[in-house]
Design an enzyme around this catalytic site. Structure first.
Site, mmCIF file in Angstrom:
data_model
loop_
_atom_site.group_PDB
_atom_site.id
_atom_site.type_symbol
_atom_site.label_atom_id
_atom_site.label_comp_id
_atom_site.label_asym_id
_atom_site.label_seq_id
_atom_site.Cartn_x
_atom_site.Cartn_y
_atom_site.Cartn_z
ATOM 1 N N GLU A 37 0.793 -1.234 0.000
ATOM 2 C CA GLU A 37 0.000 0.000 0.000
ATOM 3 C C GLU A 37 0.821 1.277 0.000
ATOM 4 O O GLU A 37 0.407 2.281 -0.564
ATOM 5 C CB GLU A 37 -0.958 0.004 1.207
ATOM 6 C CG GLU A 37 -2.073 -1.010 1.069
ATOM 7 C CD GLU A 37 -3.065 -0.934 2.205
ATOM 8 O OE1 GLU A 37 -3.369 0.189 2.644
ATOM 9 O OE2 GLU A 37 -3.533 -1.982 2.653
ATOM 10 N N ASP A 79 -2.604 -4.641 3.258
ATOM 11 C CA ASP A 79 -2.749 -4.853 4.697
ATOM 12 C C ASP A 79 -3.692 -6.011 5.041
ATOM 13 O O ASP A 79 -4.620 -6.305 4.283
ATOM 14 C CB ASP A 79 -3.259 -3.566 5.366
ATOM 15 C CG ASP A 79 -2.187 -2.494 5.413
ATOM 16 O OD1 ASP A 79 -1.009 -2.834 5.216
ATOM 17 O OD2 ASP A 79 -2.520 -1.312 5.653
ATOM 18 N N ASP A 135 -6.396 -6.656 6.679
ATOM 19 C CA ASP A 135 -7.717 -6.401 7.236
ATOM 20 C C ASP A 135 -8.706 -6.238 6.092
ATOM 21 O O ASP A 135 -8.382 -6.431 4.926
ATOM 22 C CB ASP A 135 -7.706 -5.157 8.141
ATOM 23 C CG ASP A 135 -7.339 -3.887 7.389
ATOM 24 O OD1 ASP A 135 -7.051 -3.965 6.174
ATOM 25 O OD2 ASP A 135 -7.326 -2.804 8.013
ATOM 26 N N GLU A 169 -10.103 -3.599 4.799
ATOM 27 C CA GLU A 169 -9.722 -2.563 3.835
ATOM 28 C C GLU A 169 -8.598 -3.046 2.925
ATOM 29 O O GLU A 169 -8.603 -2.795 1.719
ATOM 30 C CB GLU A 169 -9.277 -1.294 4.582
ATOM 31 C CG GLU A 169 -10.399 -0.512 5.210
ATOM 32 C CD GLU A 169 -11.362 0.080 4.196
ATOM 33 O OE1 GLU A 169 -10.907 0.724 3.240
ATOM 34 O OE2 GLU A 169 -12.576 -0.115 4.356
ATOM 35 N N TYR A 200 0.730 -5.119 12.922
ATOM 36 C CA TYR A 200 -0.322 -4.318 12.299
ATOM 37 C C TYR A 200 -1.185 -3.637 13.354
ATOM 38 O O TYR A 200 -1.572 -4.252 14.357
ATOM 39 C CB TYR A 200 -1.189 -5.201 11.403
ATOM 40 C CG TYR A 200 -2.114 -4.420 10.522
ATOM 41 C CD1 TYR A 200 -1.614 -3.460 9.647
ATOM 42 C CD2 TYR A 200 -3.485 -4.626 10.566
ATOM 43 C CE1 TYR A 200 -2.462 -2.730 8.831
ATOM 44 C CE2 TYR A 200 -4.336 -3.912 9.752
ATOM 45 C CZ TYR A 200 -3.822 -2.954 8.887
ATOM 46 O OH TYR A 200 -4.666 -2.232 8.084
ATOM 47 N N ARG A 234 -4.247 -1.962 13.131
ATOM 48 C CA ARG A 234 -5.716 -1.914 13.093
ATOM 49 C C ARG A 234 -6.231 -3.314 13.399
ATOM 50 O O ARG A 234 -6.324 -4.161 12.525
ATOM 51 C CB ARG A 234 -6.214 -1.422 11.728
ATOM 52 C CG ARG A 234 -5.890 0.037 11.480
ATOM 53 C CD ARG A 234 -6.510 0.564 10.194
ATOM 54 N NE ARG A 234 -6.188 1.966 10.005
ATOM 55 C CZ ARG A 234 -5.120 2.395 9.361
ATOM 56 N NH1 ARG A 234 -4.279 1.532 8.809
ATOM 57 N NH2 ARG A 234 -4.877 3.684 9.227
ATOM 58 N N HIS A 259 -7.151 -10.268 14.542
ATOM 59 C CA HIS A 259 -5.712 -10.318 14.295
ATOM 60 C C HIS A 259 -4.977 -10.351 15.628
ATOM 61 O O HIS A 259 -5.564 -10.227 16.694
ATOM 62 C CB HIS A 259 -5.279 -9.102 13.476
ATOM 63 C CG HIS A 259 -6.035 -8.960 12.206
ATOM 64 N ND1 HIS A 259 -6.006 -9.881 11.206
ATOM 65 C CD2 HIS A 259 -6.879 -7.972 11.770
ATOM 66 C CE1 HIS A 259 -6.773 -9.494 10.201
ATOM 67 N NE2 HIS A 259 -7.315 -8.341 10.531
#
Length: 873
Positions: free
Chosen positions: A7, A80, A82, A84, A296, A298, A343
């Site tokens: 990203e 990432d 997740d 998103e 990570y 989030r 996570h």
């Protein structure tokens, strides 16, 4: 070489270092496609089809990936881990397939890693998978819901509620929390109570403090001592009696560490300890993650990988000794309902590195890493052991009793490294240390003190406590907390003051409107249940279009019901809903809505064009009584009321500060028929409107200031404050559009600059000239038939091909630097055939005709088309 897409460029740089020269690592720079911000991007009548487009900023990044794929032929999506991140991978795959960069035989895989370390990246690359479509569908459902609410509910607000900006599916529920807390505070009535404490001493002269718990043989409750008289009587009861120790009880106690961080708890603790907002916290955490220092950030998981647990235990043993390591690892249960969203916790990737050992220069990142490192180690350390002591003191007759409490730390355990902060100050007597006290010994009185207290209203939310409350209610998700809290501030529905969130008038009106006409959609249970349905979608247990369909059926009906509402009807309904809050009942039983000024009109809520609200009299303009929005008695002396804040008088004129539609301003005199536009001057940026003095206002109203005629040409030089700040003007009149303008550095310069300095500033102003010709993005050469250069240019609405007066827009599928001369000629011919500005040739003269009435001039487009035909013939 396989093409790996992540990203961010920082992340790409780190991963490229781990993968080596056998891979091409590129960045997508976040999302590459989005819904166009216009009506129709989600079509409920066509199975909720969604119209996606590649943003202009992302086209070059998509092209770079497409170019790399043309050479390498394998795509690895490593965004990432997740929902998103899964959506970004899906968007990339869709966009590249549409460009035909991904063909039927192109290998495409998806990998995720929770930390950007060499081992984590290698492990991920060894276990590729396909894009997780249930996660993508949960994203699509969430995106469609947010779009449908925003693009259908916001226009209702614009039409029915002056000053309202927009509404959002989750943001409005978050705003409701803040508004309801403010109304609790305003409805709160403080209650007085007293406490009595005594400073006592042991026979050895060591002092300690005890509080009164028993009076007249009765155990005291919080509100039993109601006033000063009763408190003084309690003091006399203590001072008139001898006291002794009736019991000493010591009990072992322990405290265990908090769980490791997840997104919400990290935001809360960063706010408590450093005053960092949610967005600031996540920005610093993002950079730490991309640099490979933390996992990570989030996440709603609090479990830790087994290898990380062992690494933490080893680090604790090395730094603090084996006694700080518990006999077995501490395990924390993950609260996330959906395993696909659960996570690992937020932790350091290397437990041996403290904040001093990492290569970080920014203070925010260093402080946040230190917080994460300490919390992670602490969560695997032994608990703290202490001894809590309670001492009971009483009189021989049993009429008076006091209690002293304290503790002794036996082993600090995790508290040697870290202790969780608190949202609000809590007085805890148990934290005090007591001297050695023995049962039966006398307690010497060295002072008895009464203390007055008042109950306190619930505290306003901070960003941290708001996120905590949203998490408790099941509203929002880790990736959305920061954006939700930021959005309601950006929309000016909420302001932050001393780290506390306070609703603005327009925010309160929006919630009053939504609660009355769209109550279900700002309900906590409804929003939380919808989040659970989206979690079911991501788990593959529910069809996302069924979720959208059931939501849309009811929501569109609710929208339709408001179509005939009039603004006056809406305001009256809000008046009715807020009446107990705005016009509370009076003690004498009189009408709380009767105007206190004229005694005839009725008070009601009004809205100003600026979006603010106030309470005004129905007899306006005969009666101009107003008070700020809210219950009576809540007025702020420093605030600017709707009728303006009176600063004083000058030359018989009232000088007031107003909050206008385009910002605050000072005004001389009142609006009258003879003077509909009294002298006004905007309050400059950097000045606090509520703190402007009469002297400052008069200085502003004296503008523009004449400095004097220019020594070279005698034309006047003025100093003034304009739309873009302080400036000089060299012209006959301040309103003259000609002349020369030059910016000044500060507001003070407007009032202080002299002639010599003004001449220097004007002389230093660059002279205007013709703008430099635009530089082509690509030169294609001369037109082969008619001559003239053909270039690819950058335009306001996208790149285009230019030849003479013909401008032909490039299609989205054609990149500017890949355009050939043949392609450009085709675009030019197609544009010219539609009358797109082709060079005109002289038309043949027609024979003279009888004189007729003048005809309408033909459209330029038709004329150009006719001449094209003549040329072809």
């Amino acid at each position: 070489m396989p093409v790996v897409v992540v990203e961010s460029p920082a992340k790409a740089k780190t991963i490229n270092k781990y993968l080596g020269p056998d891979y091409t690592v590129l960045a997508s720079y976040g999302h590459v496609r989005d819904l166009p911000p216009k009506d129709g991007s989600v079509d409920p009548d066509n199975s909720f089809d969604m119209l996606w487009e590649v943003s202009s900023d992302s086209k070059k990044h998509v092209k770079a990936i497409a170019d790399a794929l043309a050479e390498d032929g394998e795509l690895i999506l490593a965004t990432d881990p997740d929902r998103e991140g899964e959506a970004i991978s899906w968007h990339l795959q869709e966009a590249l397939t549409k460009r035909r960069s991904i063909k039927k035989d192109t290998p495409v895989s998806r990998v995720t890693f929770n930390a950007i370390t060499k081992d984590a990246v290698a492990e991920a690359m060894a276990h590729p998978r396909q894009v997780d479509m249930p996660l993508v569908e949960a994203y699509l459902a969430r995106r469609a819901l947010d779009y449908l609410v925003g693009f259908n509910l916001s226009p209702v607000l614009w039409r029915k509620l002056p000053g309202a900006k927009s509404a959002g599916r989750v943001q409005s529920v978050c705003l409701r929390l803040i508004v309801e807390r403010e109304m609790e505070i305003e409805a709160f009535r403080a209650r007085e109570y007293w406490s009595v404490s005594a400073v006592l001493a042991t026979p050895r002269g060591q002092e300690y403090e005890a509080r009164l718990t028993l009076l007249a043989g009765k155990k005291l409750d919080k509100f039993d001592i109601e006033n000063e008289t009763q408190a003084e009587m309690a003091v006399q009861a203590i001072t008139s009696r001898d006291l002794k120790i009736t019991s000493v009880e010591a009990k072992p106690a322990s405290r265990n560490p908090s769980a490791p961080f997840m997104t919400s708890t990290l935001q809360q603790e960063a706010s408590r300890k450093f005053g960092m907002g949610a967005r600031q916290t996540m920005s610093a955490a993002q950079r730490l993650y991309e640099a490979g220092y933390i996992t990570y950030m989030r996440t709603d998981g609090i479990d830790m990988a087994p290898e990380a647990v062992h690494a933490a235990r080893d680090a604790i043993k090395d730094r603090y000794g084996a006694e700080y390591v518990p006999s077995s690892p501490r395990m924390y249960k993950n609260k996330a309902k959906n395993a696909q969203e659960a996570h690992e916790c937020i932790r350091p990737t290397d437990m041996t590195l403290d904040a001093k050992a990492i290569k970080v220069t920014e203070d925010d990142q260093r402080k946040l890493y230190d917080l994460i490192w300490k919390r992670t180690l602490a969560c695997q350390m032994e608990g703290a052991r202490m001894e809590r002591t309670t001492v009971e003191i009483g009189s021989d007759d049993g009429e008076v009793g006091l209690r002293a409490t304290g503790q002794v730390m036996l082993f600090d355990g995790f508290m040697r490294v870290y202790e969780e902060g608190r949202d609000d100050e809590v007085v805890d007597d148990d934290d005090k240390r007591l001297p050695q006290i023995s049962e039966g010994e006398p307690a010497e009185k060295r002072g008895v003190t009464p203390a007055q207290h008042f109950t306190q209203p619930p505290p306003r939310y901070t960003e941290a406590t708001l996120v905590k409350r949203m998490e408790e209610l099941g509203i929002g998700r880790p990736s959305t907390y920061a954006s939700i809290v930021t959005t309601i501030q950006d929309r000016e529905y909420v302001r932050k003051d001393k780290n506390r969130l306070i609703p603005e008038d327009k925010g309160r009106l929006v919630i009053a409107f939504l609660e009355n006409y769209f109550r279900r959609y700002v309900g906590y249970d409804f929003t939380a249940s919808l989040e659970e349905e989206l979690d079911d979608v991501s788990a593959g247990e529910r069809d996302y279009k069924d979720v959208l369909n059931r939501f849309w059926q009811d929501f569109s009906a609710a929208i339709a019901e408001t179509s005939d509402l009039r603004i006056t009807e809406v305001l009256e309904k809000i008046n009715e809903v807020l009446e107990p809050h705005l016009f509370p009942a009076k003690e004498d039983g009189s009408d709380p809505r009767l105007c206190p000024n004229c005694g005839e009109g009725r008070l009601s809520m009004r809205t100003a064009r600026s979006g603010g609200a106030f309470i005004g009299c129905s007899n306006y303009p005969e009666c101009r009584y107003t008070r700020p929005f809210g219950p009576p008695g809540m007025e702020d002396d420093s605030a600017i009321p709707p009728e303006g804040k009176l600063l004083g008088e000058d030359a018989g004129d009232e000088i007031r500060i107003f909050k206008g539609r385009f910002g605050p301003y000072a005004q001389r005199g009142a609006v009258t028929e003879e003077q509909p536009k009294p002298p006004r001057q905007s309050i400059p940026k950097g000045w606090t409107p509520e703190e402007v003095t009469l002297e400052q206002a008069l200085k502003l109203l004296s503008l523009p200031r004449e400095i004097g005629p220019h020594p070279d040409d005698g034309v006047m030089i003025w100093a003034n404050i304009g739309r873009y700040g302080p400036y000089l003007k060299h012209a006959d009149s301040i309103s003259n559009r000609g002349g020369t303008n030059a910016n000044l550095e500060s507001i003070e310069d407007v009032f202080e600059i002299g002639m010599n300095r003004a001449v220097e500033v004007l002389a230093a102003k660059p002279k205007r000239g013709k703008p430099a010709p635009a530089t082509p993005l690509k030169e294609l050469g001369e037109h082969p038939d008619e001559g003239g250069p053909i270039n690819v240019m950058k335009g306001r609405y996208g790149p285009y091909v230019k030849w003479g007066k013909v401008n032909a827009t490039l299609p989205d599928t054609l990149e500017p630097d890949s355009v050939t001369l043949d392609q450009a000629l085709e675009l030019i011919a197609a544009k010219a055939s539609k009358g797109g500005g082709k060079k005109k040739t002289a038309a043949k003269k027609k024979p003279a005709a009888k004189k007729k009435a003048p005809a309408k001039k033909p459209a330029a487009k038709k004329a150009a088309a006719k001449k094209d035909v003549a040329e072809k013939e």
